[in-house]
Design a protein around this motif. Structure first.
Motif, mmCIF file in Angstrom:
data_model
loop_
_atom_site.group_PDB
_atom_site.id
_atom_site.type_symbol
_atom_site.label_atom_id
_atom_site.label_comp_id
_atom_site.label_asym_id
_atom_site.label_seq_id
_atom_site.Cartn_x
_atom_site.Cartn_y
_atom_site.Cartn_z
ATOM 1 N N SER A 208 50.817 64.321 62.298
ATOM 2 C CA SER A 208 51.806 63.355 61.559
ATOM 3 C C SER A 208 51.519 63.452 60.126
ATOM 4 C CB SER A 208 51.725 61.782 62.190
ATOM 5 O OG SER A 208 51.895 61.691 63.515
ATOM 6 N N MET A 209 50.782 64.262 59.774
ATOM 7 C CA MET A 209 50.320 64.396 58.293
ATOM 8 C C MET A 209 51.826 65.048 57.634
ATOM 9 S SD MET A 209 46.615 65.330 58.546
ATOM 10 C CE MET A 209 45.947 65.184 56.753
ATOM 11 N N GLU A 210 51.969 64.754 56.387
ATOM 12 C CA GLU A 210 53.059 65.145 55.558
ATOM 13 C C GLU A 210 52.732 66.336 54.440
ATOM 14 O OE1 GLU A 210 56.149 62.818 53.935
ATOM 15 O OE2 GLU A 210 56.246 61.541 55.819
ATOM 16 N N ARG A 211 53.660 67.439 54.390
ATOM 17 C CA ARG A 211 53.286 68.402 53.431
ATOM 18 C C ARG A 211 53.836 67.553 51.919
ATOM 19 N NH1 ARG A 211 56.347 73.711 54.106
ATOM 20 N NH2 ARG A 211 55.184 73.748 56.133
ATOM 21 N N GLU A 212 52.718 67.682 51.115
ATOM 22 C CA GLU A 212 52.808 66.990 49.636
ATOM 23 C C GLU A 212 53.268 67.973 48.841
ATOM 24 O OE1 GLU A 212 49.023 64.850 49.215
ATOM 25 O OE2 GLU A 212 50.259 62.978 49.802
ATOM 26 N N GLY A 213 52.951 69.349 49.076
ATOM 27 C CA GLY A 213 53.463 70.468 48.014
ATOM 28 C C GLY A 213 52.694 71.500 48.352
ATOM 29 N N CYS A 214 52.736 72.417 47.435
ATOM 30 C CA CYS A 214 52.289 73.729 47.553
ATOM 31 C C CYS A 214 51.605 73.998 46.174
ATOM 32 C CB CYS A 214 53.126 74.887 48.104
ATOM 33 S SG CYS A 214 52.213 76.466 48.265
ATOM 34 N N SER A 215 50.430 74.294 46.037
ATOM 35 C CA SER A 215 49.854 74.619 44.718
ATOM 36 C C SER A 215 49.820 76.174 44.708
ATOM 37 C CB SER A 215 48.659 73.980 44.713
ATOM 38 O OG SER A 215 48.192 72.795 44.897
ATOM 39 N N MET A 216 50.246 76.798 43.628
ATOM 40 C CA MET A 216 50.325 78.061 43.469
ATOM 41 C C MET A 216 49.011 78.983 43.013
ATOM 42 S SD MET A 216 53.315 78.255 44.490
ATOM 43 C CE MET A 216 53.832 79.712 44.644
ATOM 44 N N LYS A 217 48.640 79.643 43.642
ATOM 45 C CA LYS A 217 47.375 80.420 43.206
ATOM 46 C C LYS A 217 46.143 79.623 42.996
ATOM 47 C CE LYS A 217 49.381 84.933 41.439
ATOM 48 N NZ LYS A 217 49.669 85.933 40.500
ATOM 49 N N ARG A 218 45.926 79.036 43.930
ATOM 50 C CA ARG A 218 44.896 77.869 43.415
ATOM 51 C C ARG A 218 43.606 78.299 44.174
ATOM 52 N NH1 ARG A 218 42.190 73.546 45.644
ATOM 53 N NH2 ARG A 218 41.729 72.079 44.063
ATOM 54 N N VAL A 219 43.577 79.128 45.261
ATOM 55 C CA VAL A 219 42.262 79.475 45.949
ATOM 56 C C VAL A 219 41.760 80.834 45.853
ATOM 57 C CG1 VAL A 219 41.229 79.368 48.313
ATOM 58 C CG2 VAL A 219 42.765 77.470 47.592
ATOM 59 N N CYS A 220 40.557 81.124 45.739
ATOM 60 C CA CYS A 220 40.137 82.464 45.770
ATOM 61 C C CYS A 220 38.561 82.675 46.828
ATOM 62 C CB CYS A 220 39.742 83.091 44.295
ATOM 63 S SG CYS A 220 38.929 84.719 44.377
ATOM 64 N N PHE A 221 38.968 83.359 47.757
ATOM 65 C CA PHE A 221 37.579 83.485 48.554
ATOM 66 C C PHE A 221 37.078 84.760 48.517
ATOM 67 C CE2 PHE A 221 38.867 79.451 51.841
ATOM 68 C CZ PHE A 221 38.443 78.663 50.668
ATOM 69 N N ILE A 222 38.169 85.752 48.140
ATOM 70 C CA ILE A 222 37.872 87.255 48.318
ATOM 71 C C ILE A 222 38.381 87.805 46.801
ATOM 72 C CG2 ILE A 222 37.512 87.740 50.573
ATOM 73 C CD1 ILE A 222 40.392 88.325 50.901
ATOM 74 N N LYS A 223 37.734 88.957 46.630
ATOM 75 C CA LYS A 223 38.139 89.845 45.329
ATOM 76 C C LYS A 223 38.613 91.199 45.837
ATOM 77 C CE LYS A 223 35.313 87.425 42.055
ATOM 78 N NZ LYS A 223 34.202 86.952 41.470
ATOM 79 N N ASP A 224 39.492 91.890 45.121
ATOM 80 C CA ASP A 224 39.883 93.186 45.467
ATOM 81 C C ASP A 224 38.532 94.251 45.151
ATOM 82 O OD1 ASP A 224 40.239 93.708 42.840
ATOM 83 O OD2 ASP A 224 42.293 93.633 42.944
ATOM 84 N N GLU A 225 39.052 95.646 45.245
ATOM 85 C CA GLU A 225 38.094 96.554 45.298
ATOM 86 C C GLU A 225 37.387 96.893 43.598
ATOM 87 O OE1 GLU A 225 42.230 98.203 45.238
ATOM 88 O OE2 GLU A 225 41.128 96.959 46.681
ATOM 89 N N LYS A 226 38.383 96.327 42.747
ATOM 90 C CA LYS A 226 38.133 96.294 41.299
ATOM 91 C C LYS A 226 37.439 94.903 40.988
ATOM 92 C CE LYS A 226 41.887 99.480 40.086
ATOM 93 N NZ LYS A 226 43.086 98.981 39.814
#
Ligand code: COA
Length: 185
Positions: free
Chosen positions: A140-158
């Protein structure tokens, strides 16, 4: 601490849970949206000891077979007088699709609202993690919004960050539909 539901024991971690924990956290598909864990025997043993001494990680045991099938994180955030908690969960894929994660999360939240005086619970997840946000909606939780580009757990090959968007869900104490479970202190 133990909370009992129809099918589950939602309880403090025990030292002997480490192999059940390792069984699911060592699967890549389970950890797609999580930070990397060291899943060696020694690290899982250490983690379970650490979890068993704290009050934020709840082991979820399936009563029928006595196996630990997942865990729920339920921790208070600062500042403490705002009485706000956040919830997270990781389960063993062998047991997906039965509502066990929902049942466990409901038990922990009921305990929070009844016993800890929780005012608000929030959760965050990647929009691509559909099973996770569907679970939050079952709570019963409500979606309050979507933060853009907020999380970074991994990096690309560069070595550049790979940014993920993030949904935020929340529920207030007065919106919570009471869930039946038994707390054994
Ligand atoms: C997130 C996660 C716990 C969800 O697992 P899940 O099995 O979908 O969730 P539940 O145990 O609550 O089961 C719900 C499913 O069982 C079904 N179900 C069957 N019996 C049910 C019951 N009695 N009650 C509720 N749902 C039931 C539901 O319909 C739902 O299936 P659907 O999605 O096909 O509609 C799991 O995908 C996971 O551990 N993922 C990896 C870790 C992760 O990403 N964590 C979140 C990071 S933000």
């Amino acid at each position: 601490m133990l909370i009992e539901t129809k099918r589950l024991k939602v309880r403090t971690f025990k030292l002997e849970d480490w192999q059940d924990l390792q069984e699911y956290v060592s699967q890549k598909s389970v950890m797609t949206y999580e930070r990397d864990w060291d899943t060696s025997d020694a690290s899982c043993q250490e983690k379970v000891k650490y979890f068993s001494e704290g009050d934020t990680m709840w082991a979820v045991e399936l009563k029928d077979i006595g196996k630990m099938i997942g865990h729920v994180y339920f921790g208070q955030v600062q500042p403490k007088d705002f009485m706000e908690w956040t919830i997270g969960y990781i389960f063993n894929p062998k047991f997906y699709g039965n509502g066990y994660a929902t049942e466990a999360a409901k038990a922990v939240m009921q305990y929070g609202f009844d016993e800890l005086g929780v005012h608000r619970v929030f959760a965050k997840c990647n929009p691509d993690n559909t099973p996770s946000w569907k679970l939050l909606e079952r709570l019963s939780m409500e979606r309050e919004g979507c933060s853009m580009k907020r999380v970074c757990f991994i990096k690309d090959e560069k070595g550049q960050p790979i940014w993920w968007d993030e949904y935020q869900y929340a529920i207030l104490q007065e919106e919570w539909p009471v869930f039946s479970c038994t707390v054994h202190k």
